[in-house]
Scaffold this motif. Structure first.
Motif, mmCIF file in Angstrom:
data_model
loop_
_atom_site.group_PDB
_atom_site.id
_atom_site.type_symbol
_atom_site.label_atom_id
_atom_site.label_comp_id
_atom_site.label_asym_id
_atom_site.label_seq_id
_atom_site.Cartn_x
_atom_site.Cartn_y
_atom_site.Cartn_z
ATOM 1 N N GLU A 142 0.834 -1.195 0.000
ATOM 2 C CA GLU A 142 0.000 0.000 0.000
ATOM 3 C C GLU A 142 0.873 1.250 0.000
ATOM 4 N N LEU A 143 0.421 2.282 -0.684
ATOM 5 C CA LEU A 143 1.060 3.587 -0.656
ATOM 6 C C LEU A 143 0.130 4.585 0.017
ATOM 7 N N VAL A 144 0.693 5.468 0.844
ATOM 8 C CA VAL A 144 -0.077 6.557 1.438
ATOM 9 C C VAL A 144 0.495 7.868 0.932
ATOM 10 N N MET A 145 -0.329 8.906 0.895
ATOM 11 C CA MET A 145 0.114 10.179 0.327
ATOM 12 C C MET A 145 -0.770 11.308 0.810
ATOM 13 N N VAL A 146 -0.244 12.507 0.742
ATOM 14 C CA VAL A 146 -1.003 13.732 0.984
ATOM 15 C C VAL A 146 -1.127 14.439 -0.353
ATOM 16 N N ILE A 147 -2.365 14.684 -0.791
ATOM 17 C CA ILE A 147 -2.601 15.300 -2.088
ATOM 18 C C ILE A 147 -3.702 16.343 -1.976
ATOM 19 N N SER A 148 -3.755 17.229 -2.944
ATOM 20 C CA SER A 148 -4.834 18.210 -2.980
ATOM 21 C C SER A 148 -6.127 17.519 -3.411
ATOM 22 N N VAL A 149 -7.244 18.128 -3.056
ATOM 23 C CA VAL A 149 -8.547 17.590 -3.466
ATOM 24 C C VAL A 149 -8.656 17.592 -4.992
#
Length: 206
Positions: A142-149
């Motif tokens: 699994e990959l986790v990330m912070v992204i814009s909406v």
């Protein structure tokens, strides 16, 4: 250089000058184009998480970088836990050997006009495929990330199966409405990123 290169700086896949080129590209995208309030060193964008021997991806065309990313295991320091924990709304940050964070993901836009709607180009698919292929080859589940909406909406539009972390509510980080997401490295994602390969397999089985 031509094509996509993926590896750690310590593995000498990237020369010293190649790393400087990568950090210059990140400065151009995140500091100059997007206006992020992040620490820079001259014309280079480089932060503390680059000290933990991350895996870098760099997509070259005619010797210039047009796409990049960074991967870090969640068993050590990473941005969602250390910088953006508020997005988790009290949920424990992921910590597992087969869960990694994807950050500093960027692809040079084909058009410099900021009014053009955000789209998932073939170059972006190439960089996403490199992330997926590395994950498959290295036991990443699994990959986790912070992204814009806005980026989340674009990725969902091309059937990337994202799931929000925490309570799912977006948070404004600076001027950008953002979310923390996870994406599982599955056959479903493979079908999205490698559609021609899947079609060839089905034809061969017919």
């Amino acid at each position: 250089m031509q094509g996509i290169f993926v590896g750690r700086a310590s593995e000498r896949i990237f020369s010293h000058e190649s790393l400087r080129q990568l950090y210059r590209f990140r400065h151009q995208i995140f500091k100059e184009r997007l206006g992020w309030q992040i620490p820079t060193r001259g014309a280079l964008e480089w932060d503390i998480y680059d000290e933990f021997d991350p895996v870098y991806g760099a997509y070259y065309r005619q010797g210039a970088i047009i796409g990049a990313f960074r991967l870090l295991p969640t068993t050590g320091p990473y941005m969602l836990r250390g910088v953006f924990a508020e997005l988790l709304r009290g949920e424990a940050p992921p910590c597992a050997v087969d869960v990694w964070e994807l950050s500093r993901f960027a692809v040079k836009p084909a058009c410099c006009d900021s009014r053009v709607q955000l789209t998932c180009s073939e170059d972006m698919f190439e960089v996403l495929r490199a992330c997926y292929d590395f994950s498959c080859s290295n036991g990443i589940r699994e990959l986790v990330m912070v992204i814009s909406v806005a980026v989340e909406r674009m990725l969902r539009g091309v059937r990337i199966p994202l799931e929000r972390l925490g309570d799912g509510r977006p948070t404004r980080l600076g001027k950008v409405l953002s979310v923390a997401c996870r994406v599982a490295i599955t056959a479903e994602l493979h079908e999205v990123l490698h559609p021609l390969c899947c079609e060839s397999s089905l034809e061969g089985a017919a």
